[in-house]
Scaffold this motif. Structure first.
Motif, mmCIF file in Angstrom:
data_model
loop_
_atom_site.group_PDB
_atom_site.id
_atom_site.type_symbol
_atom_site.label_atom_id
_atom_site.label_comp_id
_atom_site.label_asym_id
_atom_site.label_seq_id
_atom_site.Cartn_x
_atom_site.Cartn_y
_atom_site.Cartn_z
ATOM 1 N N GLU A 27 5.033 17.576 5.912
ATOM 2 C CA GLU A 27 6.555 17.411 5.424
ATOM 3 C C GLU A 27 6.663 16.277 5.752
ATOM 4 N N SER A 28 7.908 16.221 4.550
ATOM 5 C CA SER A 28 8.672 14.700 4.780
ATOM 6 C C SER A 28 9.495 14.909 6.485
ATOM 7 N N ILE A 77 11.838 18.945 5.528
ATOM 8 C CA ILE A 77 11.897 19.657 7.271
ATOM 9 C C ILE A 77 13.576 19.897 7.192
ATOM 10 N N THR A 78 13.843 19.059 7.123
ATOM 11 C CA THR A 78 15.774 18.820 8.025
ATOM 12 C C THR A 78 16.902 19.818 7.208
ATOM 13 N N LYS A 79 16.052 19.979 6.066
ATOM 14 C CA LYS A 79 17.028 21.140 4.999
ATOM 15 C C LYS A 79 16.534 22.131 4.983
ATOM 16 N N GLU A 80 15.288 22.395 5.265
ATOM 17 C CA GLU A 80 14.507 23.681 5.401
ATOM 18 C C GLU A 80 15.716 24.395 6.457
ATOM 19 N N LYS A 97 6.943 25.716 8.041
ATOM 20 C CA LYS A 97 5.984 25.130 8.074
ATOM 21 C C LYS A 97 5.899 23.950 8.293
ATOM 22 N N ILE A 98 5.440 22.654 8.662
ATOM 23 C CA ILE A 98 5.693 21.575 8.664
ATOM 24 C C ILE A 98 4.923 20.427 8.513
#
Length: 428
Positions: free
Chosen positions: A159-160, A164-167, A135-136
């Protein structure tokens, strides 16, 4: 160790929320269980987007009231909790905790006396593991007249890119093969934080190796040329356009407070197909919106016949408390709505059958979703042009593969919505 039972209701966005709440509890000493009767905590993660979802939420809560043991804590989260907890809490004394959609971490910390960092990442993964949603953003700022989401979730909040990249990297490391970006309006991503969807996608392509990245829930106003050209140039992003258009009548669109006019939607369909080859267009329409007359409905039927959508869903208008449309006169009878739904779905069935037949003989890439329940098939798969659960399947008649594998197959037959294929080879 304490046991946790999770029941997710509603859309894919809600499933991500439920899995995240469950992950938070797992980080604090719980383990997941498939046995609600012996659980120490039951989470009912609810939806309340339309009246039917609200009814399902109530029925599900009541069913777990009867199942839980005396020491079990019944926790209700999600949109129903956010929307109605102040009104219905007294009617559900068996519910031990009502969670909000924004501050649930703090509320769980207080309820269980956890000392958990409320900004930490947490999430369990529901099956199938190989295909997961991320979910972005949350909320929505469009204020469509029929939609209650802004009342529940508030304004659009991206979301930052870092989060998002980390998830996404976390999901990749867990073995996920297909990443699906979801939001109330995925195409609007980043505009509140000085970014945009193309920037996010570039970073995801650079930092991950997902073979497929799929986008869901695009708003028609923001599917622009930059975005289309980027999709066309990057084969790891599925050429799949899920764009709920809601209607085509100018009068209805205006009353719905949509930001598009009929001519915009005709141009949009043409532009997508011109710029992105072998793409799939999926849309949805609301049938029976207040004041929808026979002329409006004929316009919709004509549009569907012209556009020849690859995938299409229709929903009966749901009159939702707190929306502007709820105050409109000239509600359409349920009988008329169902008749109209039957007509448009019959039109779409014919379109889908025609498009399916043209695929026979083609070689396509698919992902294996599951071993088939039908004896005549080995596996149920999906193509790049099919999203999980909502679209058609590709049934494989032969071959040896594992769930989550990517394959090349040849289409040998079809029905109105599904394809039948033979195995060619596994793809690395």
């Amino acid at each position: 160790m304490k046991k946790l039972y999770l029941c997710n209701l509603g859309c894919s966005k809600n499933f991500v929320d439920g899995d995240t709440i469950a992950g938070f509890l797992v980080k604090n000493g719980f383990e997941t269980s498939q046995d609600a009767a012996n659980a120490d905590a039951i989470i009912v993660n609810t939806c309340s987007f339309i009246e039917q979802a609200t009814k399902e939420a109530i029925d599900t809560i009541l069913s777990f009231v009867g199942q839980k043991n005396k020491n079990c804590k019944l926790i209700v989260s999600g949109c129903f909790s956010q929307r109605y907890k102040n009104k219905v809490a007294k009617e559900f004394p068996e519910v031990d905790l009502w969670l909000s959609t924004e501050n649930w971490r703090e509320e769980l910390n207080k309820f269980y006396n956890f000392q958990e960092d409320t900004k930490c990442f947490s999430r369990i993964l529901s099956e199938p593991l190989h295909s997961q949603y991320i979910k972005i953003s949350d909320g929505c700022s469009h204020r469509c007249s029929f939609c209650v989401i802004p009342n529940i979730k508030g304004e659009f909040k991206s979301e930052s890119i870092e989060k998002i990249t980390k998830e996404a990297i976390y999901l990749q490391n867990k073995g996920v093969k297909e990443l699906i970006l979801v939001s109330q309006d995925t195409s609007f991503y980043g505009r509140d934080i000085g970014a945009n969807l193309v920037k996010l996608l570039k970073i995801l392509l650079d930092t991950t190796n997902f073979r497929w990245i799929r986008l869901m829930y695009l708003y028609p106003s923001f599917v622009d040329n930059e975005f289309l050209e980027f999709i066309a140039e990057n084969p790891r992003i599925c050429p799949y356009f899920d764009i709920p258009l809601q209607h085509i009548s100018g009068d209805i669109l205006k009353s719905m407070r949509r930001k598009t006019k009929p001519e915009d939607l005709y141009k949009l369909v043409e532009n997508i197909r011109k710029k992105v080859k072998n793409c799939a267009l999926r849309t949805s329409f609301i049938i029976g919106y207040p004041n929808e007359n026979s002329k409006d409905f004929r316009e919709l039927c004509n549009f569907i016949e012209w556009a020849k959508f690859d995938k299409m869903g229709v929903f009966p208008y749901s009159c939702e408390e707190g929306t502007k449309a709820a105050k409109l006169p000239n509600k359409i009878s349920g009988r008329t709505v169902q008749k109209r739904i039957n007509i448009v779905m019959e039109i779409q069935r014919g379109i889908s059958a025609e498009l399916q037949e043209k695929k026979i003989g083609q070689k396509i890439e698919v992902i294996v979703d599951r071993i088939s329940d039908f004896e005549e098939y080995n596996f149920e798969c999906r193509s790049k042009n099919d999203a999980p659960e909502v679209d058609g399947r590709v049934f494989l008649v032969d071959g040896d593969a594992n769930v989550g594998d990517f394959l090349e197959v040849e289409i040998i037959d079809c029905d109105d919505y599904d394809l039948i294929a033979r195995f060619i080879k596994k793809l690395e």
